[in-house]
Design an enzyme around this catalytic site. Structure first.
Site, PDB file in Angstrom:
ATOM      1  N   ASN A   1      -5.543   5.957  -1.837  1.00 49.32           N
ATOM      2  CA  ASN A   1      -4.975   6.428  -0.572  1.00 49.32           C
ATOM      3  C   ASN A   1      -4.430   7.847  -0.645  1.00 49.32           C
ATOM      4  O   ASN A   1      -4.084   8.447   0.357  1.00 49.32           O
ATOM      5  CB  ASN A   1      -3.894   5.467  -0.063  1.00 49.32           C
ATOM      6  CG  ASN A   1      -4.533   4.248   0.601  1.00 49.32           C
ATOM      7  OD1 ASN A   1      -5.672   4.310   1.067  1.00 49.32           O
ATOM      8  ND2 ASN A   1      -3.818   3.143   0.606  1.00 49.32           N
TER       9      ASN A   1
ATOM     10  N   SER B   1       0.829  -1.209   0.000  1.00 48.67           N
ATOM     11  CA  SER B   1       0.000   0.000   0.000  1.00 48.67           C
ATOM     12  C   SER B   1       0.860   1.254   0.000  1.00 48.67           C
ATOM     13  O   SER B   1       0.410   2.305  -0.414  1.00 48.67           O
ATOM     14  CB  SER B   1      -0.870   0.058   1.259  1.00 48.67           C
ATOM     15  OG  SER B   1      -1.822  -0.937   1.257  1.00 48.67           O
TER      16      SER B   1
ATOM     17  N   HIS C   1      -2.586  -3.848  -6.456  1.00 45.77           N
ATOM     18  CA  HIS C   1      -3.044  -3.433  -5.131  1.00 45.77           C
ATOM     19  C   HIS C   1      -4.546  -3.674  -4.944  1.00 45.77           C
ATOM     20  O   HIS C   1      -5.370  -2.967  -5.533  1.00 45.77           O
ATOM     21  CB  HIS C   1      -2.711  -1.938  -4.941  1.00 45.77           C
ATOM     22  CG  HIS C   1      -3.023  -1.405  -3.585  1.00 45.77           C
ATOM     23  ND1 HIS C   1      -3.679  -0.219  -3.382  1.00 45.77           N
ATOM     24  CD2 HIS C   1      -2.784  -1.905  -2.351  1.00 45.77           C
ATOM     25  CE1 HIS C   1      -3.819   0.000  -2.087  1.00 45.77           C
ATOM     26  NE2 HIS C   1      -3.284  -1.008  -1.440  1.00 45.77           N
TER      27      HIS C   1
ATOM     28  N   GLU D   1      -5.955  -1.559  -8.061  1.00 46.03           N
ATOM     29  CA  GLU D   1      -5.055  -0.596  -8.689  1.00 46.03           C
ATOM     30  C   GLU D   1      -3.856  -1.369  -9.245  1.00 46.03           C
ATOM     31  O   GLU D   1      -3.282  -2.207  -8.551  1.00 46.03           O
ATOM     32  CB  GLU D   1      -4.555   0.427  -7.657  1.00 46.03           C
ATOM     33  CG  GLU D   1      -5.650   1.364  -7.164  1.00 46.03           C
ATOM     34  CD  GLU D   1      -5.176   2.322  -6.071  1.00 46.03           C
ATOM     35  OE1 GLU D   1      -5.739   3.410  -5.968  1.00 46.03           O
ATOM     36  OE2 GLU D   1      -4.250   1.978  -5.308  1.00 46.03           O
TER      37      GLU D   1
END
Ligand code: NAI
Length: 389
Positions: free
Chosen positions: A187, A116, A137, A149
């Site tokens: 994120n 991440s 991801h 992702e």
């Protein structure tokens, strides 16, 4: 297709389920036998629940389970075409595992990381053939969240990217291709949802419950920011914010909040500790608010909602401005990775680009902080009377 998964924790076991469900032969590896056993029993429970709900039958359960082999040596992954790593978030440990793995697998095996927060370039650099390395991801829980992702590093070959995208699409997931930058898409773009809500609270404008209610009622978000931070865990959410903040060379837009730091330090982690911004019962239901909700105020709610929304839109626009991903992928990432009610760029079109610029400039004029700078892309689009879609 043969898929290897390294790490049978929360993410690895979820990814194994996804791959096995779509017919891949999966080898799930962990150094810890207890973790392997837990992955196996948890999957059994999950599949039994799906049978109870009538979503799958016994034959399907056996098929999925039959596709997963639990292995305790990395060498067992030698015949895989794609291996995804989901072990501890530690660059040195990941690098060691990748280098060893590369000694076992064939030259055309794709080696992916579910990291991440680490850069894919730094992970790829550990390999003799870095062009085969890529970020893939998933979101938690992997079987339920639609988004994946896919992050090519600067070393990644086009063939590796194309093949990875195709595999993830074959697993019936929505792919968003992102540049190898901190937080990738979700994120990064989601930071103001937490950060601006915390800032509004710290300024004394409103309490947790009022802020949450504004975002839910006016924005249609499933959870308010404080409920969501409690759900994720204040320790984890704080760490992600701090990591993104330092990775962006301390850009004030991503600045963490003392409020959350103190909650994490105090052990008020949220749902998992029974107390966070709210108090929880044994079933994880909110019992009381730590803060007393003030009387309902329509104007205040609107102000809170507008402020958080425009900061989110600004972040999404800036991600597009800096070519982190396409407009479609940025919007898909937020609706399918974190269940936002609408894509932020589509939301910007709906509100009007002039509205976005005006709201950002109002914030900047009030605070004179770089945090509230309007994305150059929004300003340019406003001048040219353009929309995102
Ligand atoms: P976890 O702690 O649940 O599982 C990690 C597993 O890796 C453990 O079972 C551990 O025994 C195993 N492991 C540790 N070192 C190993 C090694 N050298 N070789 C083989 N196995 C090893 O962790 P989680 O949450 O599944 O995270 C894994 C990765 O996925 C991290 O990189 C994290 O950043 C990323 N990630 C986590 C998400 C989350 O919500 N938990 C979401 C998306 C990505």
């Amino acid at each position: 297709m043969n898929v290897g998964i390294i790490g049978s924790g929360t993410m690895g076991s979820g990814i194994a389920q996804v791959a096995a469900t779509s017919g891949c032969k999966v080898k799930l590896y962990d150094t810890n036998n207890t973790a392997l056993y837990k992955a196996q029993t948890t999957l059994d429970k999950i599949l039994n629940r799906l049978i109870e709900k009538g979503r799958i039958d016994e034959t399907e359960k056996n098929r999925i389970q039959g596709n997963i082999e639990y292995v305790d040596s990395l060498k067992s992954l030698s015949d895989t075409n794609l291996t995804i790593e989901a072990i501890v978030e530690n660059l040195e440990i990941k690098k060691k595992v990748f280098l060893e793995l590369e000694g076992y697998v064939s030259d055309d095996c794709i080696i992916a990381s579910n990291t991440s927060s680490l850069s894919i370039a730094s992970i790829a650099a550990s390999l003799k053939k870095p062009e085969r390395c890529i970020g893939i991801h998933f979101f938690n829980p992997a079987p339920l969240m639609q988004l994946v992702e896919v992050i090519p590093a600067i070393q990644t070959s086009k063939a590796t990217l194309d093949k990875s995208v195709q595999i993830i699409k074959d697993w019936k997931k929505t792919v968003a291709v992102a540049k190898d930058t901190p937080g990738f898409i979700v994120n990064r773009v989601a930071r103001p949802f937490y950060g601006e809500a915390l800032r509004i609270y710290e300024e004394g404008i409103a309490d947790f419950a009022t802020i949450d209610r504004s975002l839910k009622e006016l924005g249609g978000f499933r959870m308010g920011p404080f409920e969501l931070m409690d759900f994720i865990g204040n320790d984890i959410n704080y760490t992600v914010t701090e990591t993104v903040f330092s990775a962006f060379y301390f850009d004030p837009r991503y600045k963490p909040a003392f409020t959350q730091k103190r909650f994490a330090e105090a052990g008020y982690l949220g749902r998992k500790s029974g107390r966070g911004y709210y108090d929880y019962d044994d079933n994880g239901k909110i019992v009381t608010s730590s803060a007393v909700e003030r009387s309902h105020n329509e104007e205040l709610s609107q102000k809170i909602f507008n402020r958080v929304l425009v900061m989110l839109i600004n972040e999404a626009a800036d991600a597009l401005f800096l070519n982190i991903a396409s407009a479609e992928d940025i919007d898909n990432a937020m609706t399918k990775g974190v269940n936002y009610p609408k894509g932020l760029l589509a939301w910007a079109d709906e509100k009007g680009i002039d509205w976005c610029v005006t709201k950002m400039d109002e914030l900047y004029n009030e605070y004179h902080e770089d945090r509230y700078r309007c994305s150059p892309l929004l300003r340019k689009m406003n001048k040219e009377n353009k929309t995102f879609f």
